[in-house]
Design a protein around this motif. Structure first.
Motif, PDB file in Angstrom:
ATOM      1  N   VAL A 133       0.873  -1.504   0.061  1.00 54.00           N
ATOM      2  CA  VAL A 133       0.111  -0.363   0.136  1.00 54.00           C
ATOM      3  C   VAL A 133       0.955   1.007  -0.056  1.00 54.00           C
ATOM      4  O   VAL A 133       0.413   1.890   0.136  1.00 54.00           O
ATOM      5  CB  VAL A 133      -0.985   0.033   1.387  1.00 54.00           C
ATOM      6  N   GLY A 134       2.354   1.011   0.203  1.00 50.42           N
ATOM      7  CA  GLY A 134       3.104   2.497   0.106  1.00 50.42           C
ATOM      8  C   GLY A 134       3.010   3.245   1.200  1.00 50.42           C
ATOM      9  O   GLY A 134       3.221   3.960   0.703  1.00 50.42           O
ATOM     10  N   GLY A 135       3.210   2.573   2.059  1.00 52.69           N
ATOM     11  CA  GLY A 135       3.142   2.728   3.729  1.00 52.69           C
ATOM     12  C   GLY A 135       4.586   3.244   3.696  1.00 52.69           C
ATOM     13  O   GLY A 135       5.544   2.416   3.535  1.00 52.69           O
ATOM     14  N   LEU A 136       4.459   3.647   5.626  1.00 51.82           N
ATOM     15  CA  LEU A 136       6.243   3.781   6.019  1.00 51.82           C
ATOM     16  C   LEU A 136       6.148   3.355   7.333  1.00 51.82           C
ATOM     17  O   LEU A 136       5.011   3.814   7.817  1.00 51.82           O
ATOM     18  CB  LEU A 136       6.492   5.269   5.517  1.00 51.82           C
TER      19      LEU A 136
ATOM     20  N   PHE B 294      13.660   4.009   9.742  1.00 55.16           N
ATOM     21  CA  PHE B 294      12.802   4.579   9.186  1.00 55.16           C
ATOM     22  C   PHE B 294      13.179   3.865   7.536  1.00 55.16           C
ATOM     23  O   PHE B 294      13.884   3.489   7.090  1.00 55.16           O
ATOM     24  CB  PHE B 294      13.768   6.305   8.674  1.00 55.16           C
TER      25      PHE B 294
ATOM     26  N   GLN C  70      12.018   6.635   1.341  1.00 54.49           N
ATOM     27  CA  GLN C  70      11.277   7.870   0.898  1.00 54.49           C
ATOM     28  C   GLN C  70      11.698   8.597  -0.677  1.00 54.49           C
ATOM     29  O   GLN C  70      13.159   8.654  -0.817  1.00 54.49           O
ATOM     30  CB  GLN C  70      10.697   8.681   1.513  1.00 54.49           C
ATOM     31  N   PRO C  71      10.990   9.113  -1.106  1.00 57.61           N
ATOM     32  CA  PRO C  71      11.471   9.595  -2.499  1.00 57.61           C
ATOM     33  C   PRO C  71      11.796  10.706  -2.464  1.00 57.61           C
ATOM     34  O   PRO C  71      12.779  10.985  -3.617  1.00 57.61           O
ATOM     35  CB  PRO C  71       9.933   9.493  -3.666  1.00 57.61           C
ATOM     36  N   ASP C  72      11.527  11.506  -1.711  1.00 59.86           N
ATOM     37  CA  ASP C  72      12.390  12.493  -1.647  1.00 59.86           C
ATOM     38  C   ASP C  72      13.148  13.052  -0.403  1.00 59.86           C
ATOM     39  O   ASP C  72      14.133  14.442  -0.322  1.00 59.86           O
ATOM     40  CB  ASP C  72      11.074  13.818  -0.237  1.00 59.86           C
ATOM     41  N   TRP C  73      14.027  11.970  -0.142  1.00 63.31           N
ATOM     42  CA  TRP C  73      14.743  11.858   1.239  1.00 63.31           C
ATOM     43  C   TRP C  73      16.084  13.075   0.269  1.00 63.31           C
ATOM     44  O   TRP C  73      17.028  13.684   0.957  1.00 63.31           O
ATOM     45  CB  TRP C  73      15.174  10.190   1.451  1.00 63.31           C
TER      46      TRP C  73
ATOM     47  N   MET D 109      16.536  14.606  -1.985  1.00 63.79           N
ATOM     48  CA  MET D 109      16.344  16.415  -1.850  1.00 63.79           C
ATOM     49  C   MET D 109      16.146  16.625  -0.628  1.00 63.79           C
ATOM     50  O   MET D 109      16.516  18.193  -0.199  1.00 63.79           O
ATOM     51  CB  MET D 109      14.531  16.874  -2.823  1.00 63.79           C
ATOM     52  N   LEU D 110      15.997  16.276   0.157  1.00 65.24           N
ATOM     53  CA  LEU D 110      16.004  16.805   1.571  1.00 65.24           C
ATOM     54  C   LEU D 110      17.200  17.179   2.499  1.00 65.24           C
ATOM     55  O   LEU D 110      17.895  18.169   2.792  1.00 65.24           O
ATOM     56  CB  LEU D 110      15.413  15.499   2.748  1.00 65.24           C
TER      57      LEU D 110
ATOM     58  N   ARG E  79      19.995  17.150   0.670  1.00 64.38           N
ATOM     59  CA  ARG E  79      20.245  18.173  -0.641  1.00 64.38           C
ATOM     60  C   ARG E  79      19.677  19.423   0.943  1.00 64.38           C
ATOM     61  O   ARG E  79      20.961  20.380   0.220  1.00 64.38           O
ATOM     62  CB  ARG E  79      20.437  18.738  -1.872  1.00 64.38           C
ATOM     63  N   LEU E  80      18.641  20.063   0.706  1.00 62.68           N
ATOM     64  CA  LEU E  80      17.975  21.343   1.892  1.00 62.68           C
ATOM     65  C   LEU E  80      19.023  21.471   2.751  1.00 62.68           C
ATOM     66  O   LEU E  80      19.493  22.239   3.632  1.00 62.68           O
ATOM     67  CB  LEU E  80      16.720  21.448   2.031  1.00 62.68           C
TER      68      LEU E  80
ATOM     69  N   PHE F 183      17.934  12.038  11.847  1.00 60.45           N
ATOM     70  CA  PHE F 183      17.607  11.244  10.569  1.00 60.45           C
ATOM     71  C   PHE F 183      18.235  11.485   9.030  1.00 60.45           C
ATOM     72  O   PHE F 183      18.773  10.107   8.728  1.00 60.45           O
ATOM     73  CB  PHE F 183      16.100  12.282  10.139  1.00 60.45           C
TER      74      PHE F 183
END
Ligand SMILES: Cc1cc2nc3c(=O)[nH]c(=O)nc-3n(C[C@H](O)[C@H](O)[C@H](O)COP(=O)(O)OP(=O)(O)OC[C@H]3O[C@@H](n4cnc5c(N)ncnc54)[C@H](O)[C@@H]3O)c2cc1C
Lengths: 484, 402
Positions: B347-350, B366, B370-373, B375-376, B378-379, B394
């Motif tokens: 179900v694509g959970g975390l 964790f 997740q797909p945004d890690w 980018m995070l 880099r931020l 994290f």
């Protein structure tokens, strides 16, 4: 005919003939958005149909060092989707697929070019809707709504766009495709990237796909309007209603000049000598709405409301809201040109703010009329002027600046929903410290190290010179405007 | 060497200036600052050996009563804030433990069943001030209900686990204390049955102010709360009766009304008190319509497993969030983790471990990635290039891998 830029042929090879417009005559419609004070002609506009095409087009633009400007429907009110240098607009107007509707999980996946209302229409039978409701919702895209974090009439209770976006897919200026946390989830791990992308005004990348939260569409309403002898009384009613613990869906206000404009256009029978009108709506459990409506009317009457009308007929209610949403269009009846401001202030400051805005108008010899989201403290002073009188244009812009500076002074902000774009760039240093602006710039550079996408918008710099404050001698036309 | 930094115990910092000073002094010595909060000590990777622990002094800085807005120091305890707001018949619709600071609530995106009716702190937050790694005060957002000037760094920091800066104050929307609350307890024959009922329930007048599904001692219960006028609560109860009638999944067991929200918030806190002492505690997020089925599958595993029959579950079906755990052994926690990962994959959970037993610390805190890690990551490199705040908790400074 100037020689076409070499990038055009490459773009055509990827996007096809229909995917690229570069004829200067056809480009005219893209030289401004709903803020026509700022005009700029792009080299071309491209119309990708999916994320991969966006990525391919962006890579070509990157290779040719061309500025990239994302564009939805062009209803923005801050010059955000206009190209001011050698730039190419990347339009999402052919990305209109609703890819998935999942009612049991209250979520839809859409391409960025889907219009706001199209999504609500598509799910209407389910009883759910996409809640953000800017007055431009018929035309504006969901990508544009997310990029500007658009608000609307029901945001006081139901929130702005960011409250309804679960996930975002974005093409970065180098063509990389990124996605935020698992889009179908209502929570994630770590900081909230979707929230950072919302309201970024196309300065990070091009939003290509969104995971939208679907909310139950309210079923029961009560709508009332009350007419007041002064704007101060109407403003006080707004704060008193909220202080009484009632959270209306909408609290919209019009001043005397605006009432007349709307009356001339729509013939509602509003008294022509009224100084202010409040349009209030509550939604929720049917059984308590009458009681709440009466409580609001009592508050209005205590604040000298002269004429209070309940409006339970759905057709009449629809007419009233339609008139409210079309109010800006009706201004054209009294002035060829106008400029709408979008400050947001603490609600309790509304009475004094309205007084000050009028005083500023008087001092500059300008008529300022108001129709705005009073419940949010989101004022929209509309400054009327004659575009053929440069001196009047100048007074208009100076008065606008004074209004916004005053709003900052009383704890407000320069834009509640329209965004900074190029219009309010010069006021950002008055709102934020140098360190905060530097942080914004570092964030921008993380997404766009070469600073090629919507560069020099939102964050002030010396790169872009769109002179709005002293328009005399500037190479720009000033014409009508629009608003929320 | 600044000896005051390395002395034992956490430094208690009073105000933005003092915090900025602490950051500057720590940065000068390359000593990271650590604040994992009171209730989240076990969440994420442990802090580096050498660090400066700190916490902040609280207090309300401004209560704009008529604007329904409060500006408070990040160190303000939620209980103190609520007590002060209750005096003016206002409250924060955040059901977090009262000893948590506002900063901790924001950094960990703490929410409970009340999110069903009010949204979470992400929705109420109007502005933040934080100190960046150079000791500069950064102001994000403001005190107005709407504000789109500049990037929404305010909401970005929600759930940031304190890695992007040290929040020193927050401005947040308050709400009117409801005249009446009604609590409805329902027996649950089959938790998975709730999933299909949810959308119709939300579309009806029975939309709850809060909703929690619990499993205690092997028994399921669903609790729904309504807020407002008594007539409204009664109407909502009737709507709920319509929703549950004819189902063998749910059955209204008891209802009670009260006019003291404080008491209800206290009850909610007692209900989740087990989480503070659970040696194994994990948060799972799934699409909302998979909440009941996920809860049921967890219980089925617990019934079969050794040492896990006391597995407790709190689930918030409206937002697809579940908390589960108890005093599990290390091997049982490892097994539970495998079960969870299998359940959430389709179900694509975390899931995030908030506490791992001492002999199960090798469970990745964790997962899944997740797909945004990236980018995070880099931020983080942009916003905290010196790795000053909760480094590695994290996002790991050097590896880009949480
Ligand atoms: C009559 C009228 C009424 C209005 N009423 C309201 C109102 O009630 N509330 C409100 O908030 N606004 C209102 N607006 C302003 C405007 O409609 C909103 O800002 C809207 O969200 C813009 O959507 P759009 O698709 O037209 O975007 P555009 O105008 O095309 O673009 C706006 C900004 O978003 C960026 N952008 C657009 N699409 C993308 C994308 N896919 N990826 C990245 N960046 C993108 C652009 O670069 C630009 O900076 C109104 C405008 C008009 C003309």
């Amino acid at each position: 005919m100037p020689t076409p830029h070499p990038a055009i042929a490459e773009l055509r090879a990827v996007l096809g003939e229909r995917g690229v417009v570069s004829d200067p005559n056809e480009l005219r419609v893209y030289e401004c958005d709903g803020f026509p004070i700022a005009k700029g002609m792009p080299i071309a506009v491209v119309f990708p149909i999916d994320t991969e095409q966006v990525s391919a087009a962006v890579k070509i633009l990157n290779k040719h060092n061309l500025a990239i400007v994302p564009r939805g429907s062009g209803t923005g009110l801050a010059g955000g989707c206009v190209s001011f240098g050698d730039g190419v607009l990347v339009s999402t107007s052919r990305m209109t697929k609703i890819e998935k509707i999942d009612i049991t999980n209250r979520m839809a996946i859409v391409q960025a070019g889907v219009r706001n209302l199209a999504l609500s229409d598509a799910v209407a039978a389910s009883g759910f809707h996409f809640s953000p409701d800017p007055s431009s919702q018929r035309a504006a895209t969901i990508g544009g709504n997310a990029a500007t974090n658009a608000g609307g009439i029901n945001t006081l209770k139901h929130g702005v766009t960011v409250n309804h976006i679960l996930g975002v897919e974005m093409v970065l200026p180098d063509g990389t495709i990124i996605q935020t946390r698992a889009g179908q989830l209502f929570d994630g791990v770590g900081p909230d990237l979707p929230a950072l992308l919302c309201g970024s005004e196309g300065t990070f990348g091009i939003i290509t796909r969104l995971w939208c939260r679907l909310a139950p569409k309210p079923k029961h309403f009560r709508t009332v309007y009350a007419v007041f002898p002064s704007t101060a009384d109407a403003c006080k009613t707004v704060t008193d209603v909220i202080a009484a613990g009632i959270l209306p869906t909408s609290m919209e206000m019009m001043d005397g000049a605006m009432i007349q404009v709307v009356e001339q256009a729509f013939h509602f029978g509003f008294p022509s000598d009224a100084a202010a009108l409040l349009l209030l709506e509550i939604d929720g459990v049917d059984e308590v709405l009458d009681e709440q409506m009466e409580a609001m009317l009592v508050i209005a009457q205590k604040n000298n409301a002269r004429d209070c009308k309940r409006c339970s007929d759905p057709a009449r209610r629809a007419e009233l809201w339609s008139a409210r949403k079309k109010a800006f269009g009706a201004i054209g009846r009294i002035s060829r040109s106008y400029c709408t401001q979008d400050a947001c202030i603490p609600r309790s400051k509304l009475p004094e703010a309205m007084e000050r805005i009028n005083a500023i108008g008087k001092r500059h010899g300008l008529t300022i009329t108001n129709v705005f989201h009073a419940g949010d403290g989101n004022v929209h002073p509309i400054l009327l002027f004659d575009e053929d009188k440069p001196e009047e244009v100048q007074r208009t812009l100076i008065a606008s600046q004074e209004i916004l500076e005053y709003c900052i002074e009383i704890g407000g902000t320069i834009t509640g929903e329209h965004g900074v774009g190029v219009e309010k760039l010069h006021l950002m240093p008055k709102l934020y410290s140098a360190a905060t602006l530097q942080t914004f710039l570092s964030i921008k550079k993380t997404f766009d190290p070469r600073q090629i996408i919507n560069d020099a918008k939102l964050i002030p710099s010396d790169k872009l010179f769109v002179e709005l404050v002293h328009p005399v001698g500037m190479n720009m036309n000033v014409s009508g405007g629009a608003g929320a | 060497m600044d000896q005051t930094l390395t002395q034992s115990g956490a430094r208690v910092v009073d105000g933005a200036d003092a915090l900025a000073d602490l950051v500057r002094r720590s940065a000068a010595q390359r000593l990271p600052l650590v604040d994992y909060g009171r209730a989240h000590q076990g969440l994420g990777n442990p802090p580096p050996g050498e660090h400066v622990a700190f916490s902040q002094v609280g207090g309300i800085l401004d209560h704009y009563e008529r604007d329904f807005t409060v500006r408070a120091a990040a160190g303000a305890r939620l209980g103190d804030l609520q007590a002060a707001l209750f005096k003016t018949r206002q409250f924060l619709p955040i059901d977090a433990d009262e000893d948590l600071s506002l900063g901790e609530v924001i950094s960990h995106h703490v929410y409970g069943g009340l999110r069903a009716g009010y949204g979470s702190v992400r929705d109420h937050l109007l502005g933040l001030r934080y100190i960046d790694c150079r000791g500069q005060l950064i102001q994000a957002g403001g005190r107005t209900v709407k504000n789109v000037a500049g990037y929404d760094v305010t909401r970005f920091l929600v759930g940031g686990l304190g890695q992007f800066g040290a929040i020193c104050e927050a401005t947040i929307r308050t709400y009117a204390v409801p005249e009446q609350t009604m609590v409805v307890d329902l027996d649950v024959a089959d938790p998975a049955g709730i999933d299909a009922k949810l959308s119709p329930l939300l579309l009806s007048d029975a939309t709850p102010a809060w909703m929690i599904l619990t499993r205690r001692k092997g028994e399921w219960a669903l609790q729904i709360g309504y807020f407002g006028r008594l007539t409204g609560c009664v109407a909502q109860l009737h709507a709920l009766e319509v929703q549950v009638s004819g189902t063998d999944t749910l059955n209204i067991a008891a209802t009670s009304t009260s006019s003291t929200l404080e008491r209800d918030l206290g009850d909610l806190a007692r209900q989740r008190a087990w989480r503070r002492s659970a040696g194994a505690l994990v948060k799972i997020v799934v699409p909302p319509a998979s909440t009941g089925a996920t809860a049921k599958a967890l219980a089925a595993w617990a019934d079969e497993a050794e040492d896990a029959d006391e597995l407790l579950i709190d689930a918030m079906p409206v937002h697809g969030c579940l908390w589960t755990g108890g005093n599990l052994t290390g091997p049982a926690a490892q097994e539970l983790d495998q079960v969870i990962l299998k359940l959430i994959a389709p179900v694509g959970g975390l899931r995030v471990w908030a506490n791992r037993p001492a002999d199960a610390l090798d469970i990745a805190p964790f997962a899944p990635v997740q797909p945004d890690w990236p980018m995070l990551q880099r931020l983080l490199a942009t916003l905290d290039p010196l790795s000053m705040f909760n480094p590695g908790r994290f996002l790991k400074p050097e590896t880009a891998k949480p």
